[in-house]
Scaffold this motif. Structure first.
Motif, PDB file in Angstrom:
ATOM      1  N   ALA A 290       0.826  -1.207   0.000  1.00 12.26           N
ATOM      2  CA  ALA A 290       0.000   0.000   0.000  1.00 12.26           C
ATOM      3  C   ALA A 290       0.861   1.259   0.000  1.00 12.26           C
ATOM      4  N   HIS A 291       1.957   1.241   0.756  1.00  7.73           N
ATOM      5  CA  HIS A 291       2.850   2.414   0.772  1.00  7.73           C
ATOM      6  C   HIS A 291       3.434   2.666  -0.613  1.00  7.73           C
ATOM      7  N   GLU A 292       3.892   1.619  -1.273  1.00 12.75           N
ATOM      8  CA  GLU A 292       4.476   1.793  -2.606  1.00 12.75           C
ATOM      9  C   GLU A 292       3.417   2.223  -3.615  1.00 12.75           C
ATOM     10  N   ARG A 293       2.210   1.688  -3.491  1.00  8.98           N
ATOM     11  CA  ARG A 293       1.163   1.940  -4.474  1.00  8.98           C
ATOM     12  C   ARG A 293       0.588   3.359  -4.353  1.00  8.98           C
ATOM     13  N   TRP A 294       0.349   3.828  -3.112  1.00  6.81           N
ATOM     14  CA  TRP A 294      -0.350   5.107  -2.937  1.00  6.81           C
ATOM     15  C   TRP A 294       0.347   6.096  -2.003  1.00  6.81           C
ATOM     16  N   GLY A 295       1.407   5.699  -1.335  1.00  9.43           N
ATOM     17  CA  GLY A 295       1.866   6.446  -0.187  1.00  9.43           C
ATOM     18  C   GLY A 295       3.022   7.402  -0.413  1.00  9.43           C
ATOM     19  N   LEU A 296       3.063   8.395   0.458  1.00  8.33           N
ATOM     20  CA  LEU A 296       4.163   9.349   0.573  1.00  8.33           C
ATOM     21  C   LEU A 296       4.301   9.634   2.063  1.00  8.33           C
ATOM     22  N   ALA A 297       5.245   8.979   2.717  1.00 10.68           N
ATOM     23  CA  ALA A 297       5.391   9.094   4.163  1.00 10.68           C
ATOM     24  C   ALA A 297       6.859   9.256   4.509  1.00 10.68           C
ATOM     25  N   GLY A 298       7.158  10.254   5.344  1.00  9.89           N
ATOM     26  CA  GLY A 298       8.546  10.443   5.748  1.00  9.89           C
ATOM     27  C   GLY A 298       8.806  11.865   6.181  1.00  9.89           C
ATOM     28  N   ASP A 299      10.090  12.171   6.312  1.00 11.87           N
ATOM     29  CA  ASP A 299      10.486  13.540   6.634  1.00 11.87           C
ATOM     30  C   ASP A 299      10.638  14.341   5.341  1.00 11.87           C
TER      31      ASP A 299
END
Length: 345
Positions: A290-299
């Motif tokens: 799910a992170h690779e498909r839709w996500g943008l998470a981080g600093d």
């Protein structure tokens, strides 16, 4: 070429107080100062924080960026009310109103409805356009009227998370919010389907502006950002796959898990931190997918790297998410303005 950025504001917690409302107006002004293309907020009464009031507050603070509701749906907001809101926001912003229409998820399920059909959505969009242009339209076999002194331009975006909705967006949308994902093969396929829809309607293939929905969380601790994003990723995994995995570029190793996740999704925990859906997506081994498909998470560094990668595969217009209390949303916007945005331009 710099990436175009729009931001979805989701305010959690109880209904807005008067002080909250003042801060939302200030938030919209700050978004304007960032040079954002659009700002929006979702249409659902499920969490008892009414949408039209939030859009109006954003419109009072914005001067240049587009302001609107995204998404609404054909069940819970009658087209006459959608047209009235568009006209109001258009007047408040000096011609920068928009609305995004999708089939509906938690907002319609929570009132006992199923997501709208594509035919119903198309009728809805055409009705809203006709009301704004002529003051009269047909909907559900009835004549719908509204008083209008002048035609109001209607920028209508279609929220699309499957192959057939992408084709419909190409046929009838001014823009499309593509929620199918961000991997190279998904991006290529999604853009091709929108272009095909435009051509099928006799429109130029580039007549529909493509935007990509990015579920996002900005935090100084990248691991915490990934953890906080899981409920949002769970929600888009559910409603983008509820019609099945065929034709949706789901790797074979994840198909059974995705089907189980959709079947067991708990509406009562929709986007709730620490809820059953967050636990389920993790337990089924779907978090990385799910992170690779839709996500943008981080600093900030992680965001800049990821956004540049997305540009390389054809994603140059993004709808980002900003979720939390009004003050949390403001603080995230300030961090984005100071640490991320200058490095994208």
């Amino acid at each position: 070429m710099p990436v175009d950025v729009a931001v979805q504001f989701t305010f959690t917690g109880p209904p807005l107080t008067r002080r909250d409302a003042e801060e939302v107006v200030e938030l919209a002004a700050a978004a304007d100062d960032c040079g954002l293309h659009s700002i929006g907020t979702g249409d659902t009464g499920f969490r008892l924080n009414e949408a039209a009031s939030r859009v109006t507050l954003l419109a009072l603070g914005a001067r240049r960026c587009h302001v609107g509701m995204r998404p609404t749906n054909p069940w819970t907001r009658h087209p006459q009310l959608a047209a009235a809101l568009l006209a109001t926001v258009d007047a408040l912003t000096g011609g920068h109103a928009f609305v995004e229409v999708a089939t509906g998820d938690s907002s319609v399920t929570s009132v006992g409805r199923r997501p709208a059909s594509r035919a119903r959505l198309e009728e809805y969009v055409r009705c809203v356009r006709d009301l704004l242009a002529h003051g009269e339209a047909q909907y559900e076999g009835r004549t719908v009227r509204c008083f209008t002194e002048r035609p109001t331009p209607a920028r209508i975006s279609i929220g699309a998370e499957g192959p057939k909705m992408l084709h419909l967006a190409g046929r009838i949308g001014d823009a499309v919010s593509i929620g199918t994902g961000l991997t190279p093969e998904v991006v290529e396929d999604s853009l091709a389907r929108v272009r095909a829809g435009a051509l099928a309607e006799g429109r130029p293939p580039g007549s529909v502006e493509p935007w990509f929905t990015v579920r996002s969380c900005l935090h100084r601790d990248p691991r915490e950002a990934r953890r906080r994003l899981l409920p949002s990723l769970a929600s888009i995994l559910h409603h983008s796959m509820r019609a099945g995995v065929e034709g949706r570029h789901v790797p074979e190793r994840h198909r059974t898990a995705v089907e189980e996740f959709v079947a067991r999704y708990a509406l009562a925990d929709h986007q709730r931190a620490g809820g059953a859906n967050e636990e389920l997506v993790d337990r089924l081994g779907l978090a990385d997918f799910a992170h690779e498909r839709w996500g943008l998470a981080g600093d900030a560094d992680g965001w800049v790297e990821r956004l540049r990668q997305l540009q390389d595969v054809g994603v140059d217009r993004v709808w980002l998410a900003n979720r939390g209390t009004v003050r949390e949303v403001r603080d995230t916007l300030v961090q984005f303005r100071d640490e991320v945005l200058p490095r994208l331009r």
